[in-house]
Write an enzyme that holds these catalytic residues in place. Structure first.
Site, mmCIF file in Angstrom:
data_model
loop_
_atom_site.group_PDB
_atom_site.id
_atom_site.type_symbol
_atom_site.label_atom_id
_atom_site.label_comp_id
_atom_site.label_asym_id
_atom_site.label_seq_id
_atom_site.Cartn_x
_atom_site.Cartn_y
_atom_site.Cartn_z
ATOM 1 N N HIS A 107 1.052 -1.388 -0.160
ATOM 2 C CA HIS A 107 0.792 -0.022 0.133
ATOM 3 C C HIS A 107 0.738 1.408 0.141
ATOM 4 C CE1 HIS A 107 1.187 -0.021 4.327
ATOM 5 N NE2 HIS A 107 0.845 1.347 4.568
ATOM 6 N N ASP A 109 0.162 5.342 1.560
ATOM 7 C CA ASP A 109 0.158 5.385 2.926
ATOM 8 C C ASP A 109 -1.363 6.686 2.348
ATOM 9 O OD1 ASP A 109 0.946 4.247 4.772
ATOM 10 O OD2 ASP A 109 2.041 5.811 5.483
ATOM 11 N N HIS A 246 4.826 0.043 0.489
ATOM 12 C CA HIS A 246 5.723 -0.249 1.158
ATOM 13 C C HIS A 246 4.345 -1.600 1.701
ATOM 14 C CE1 HIS A 246 3.776 2.897 3.114
ATOM 15 N NE2 HIS A 246 2.878 2.232 3.949
ATOM 16 N N ARG A 261 4.235 6.722 13.820
ATOM 17 C CA ARG A 261 4.198 7.090 12.435
ATOM 18 C C ARG A 261 4.041 8.889 12.810
ATOM 19 N NH1 ARG A 261 0.049 5.074 8.281
ATOM 20 N NH2 ARG A 261 -0.962 6.790 9.207
HETATM 21 FE FE LIG Z 1 1.213 2.284 5.568
#
Ligand SMILES: [Fe+2]
Length: 279
Positions: A107, A109, A246, A261
């Site tokens: 995917h 983000d 990723h 994150r």
């Molecule tokens: Fe991600």
């Protein structure tokens, strides 16, 4: 143990070293916890050149992560994802089992956002003894390694992205170009999004769209364009979310794994006009 012992002295010079022939670089000689704007610009330049940037031995606390991230740009968060830390711009990513995770497949983000994040920054807090790697694929390499004839076929195509998993309360379609231009470099990269969220391509049937998208995902996810990050305590990992895909590998069962994150606001994806001499 003094967790800062492995960090370089404050007068160390930053150095960039490639980690594969295609994607990924490590920066040494920087301390993100007290970095200045010049260091942030070096990280940004390395991100634009290498897509994924590793900085070892940082042990960043949330406030330090926010302070460094602010030097890269304003923050953004994915619609529908509830904050789970006292700092609403940060998201704790913890092992909740493969079935519950949205990150343990290929995917990029925030693809269903109008303006998905440009850069993501992930700090390691708790790691399994073995496993839990994150794998990245280079979508500029994917675009470059298509034939000129195929690249021309992709011009002007737009993909409809439908966020089912993360924004179920407010389903909405977002359209993005299949090939996007990175404004800082002028580079074109493939931007197919996430396979199960990419519904169709404008002007094509679902079956036609699926065939094209399935080919592109298979083509893009080649080991020739990959970097596999093996996490170490203290790691901080940055990636250009616009030019990569990723995959968080889940090979560590129920062992705890906690990372934090932060995402930097990106531009609305666009496809620049093509030059007459552009293949
Ligand atoms: Fe991600």
């Amino acid at each position: 143990m003094d967790q800062t012992a492995a960090q370089p002295p404050s007068d160390a010079q930053p150095a960039v070293r490639k980690l594969t022939g295609t994607i990924g670089a490590e920066i040494t000689g920087v301390r993100l916890a007290d970095a200045d704007q010049a260091t942030a610009e070096q990280v940004r330049a390395a991100l634009l050149a290498h897509r994924v940037v590793v900085v070892r031995d940082q042990y960043l606390e949330p406030e330090q992560q926010l302070a460094f991230g602010a030097r890269l740009g304003p923050f953004t968060t994915v619609r529908g994802v509830k904050p789970n830390l006292p700092w609403p711009d940060l998201l704790q990513i913890a092992n909740t089992g493969k079935a519950n995770a949205a990150t343990e497949l290929w995917h990029t983000d925030g693809v269903s956002m109008e303006a998905p994040p440009s850069f993501s920054m992930l700090a390691a807090h708790v790691l399994p003894d073995a496993g839990g790697d994150t794998v990245f694929a280079d979508m500029g390499h994917a675009y470059r390694t298509l034939s000129a004839a195929y690249r021309q076929r992709l011009r002007g195509l737009r993909v409809r992205h439908r966020a089912k998993m993360l924004a179920a309360a407010q389903p909405a379609d977002t359209w993005h170009p299949l090939v996007r231009t990175i404004p800082e470099t002028g580079e074109r990269v493939l931007y197919p999004g996430v396979s199960h969220i990419a519904v169709d391509i404008e002007g094509m049937s679902v079956a036609e769209s699926r065939s094209l998208l399935d080919f592109l995902f298979a083509h893009a996810l080649s080991p020739d364009g990959m970097y596999r990050h093996r996490w170490r305590p203290g790691d901080v990992l940055f990636w250009d979310n616009r030019t990569t895909q990723h995959y968080a590998v889940h090979d560590y069962g129920d062992a705890p794994r906690v990372l934090v994150r932060l995402m930097i606001q990106g531009e609305r994806p666009f496809e620049a006009p093509y030059g007459d001499d552009e293949a």
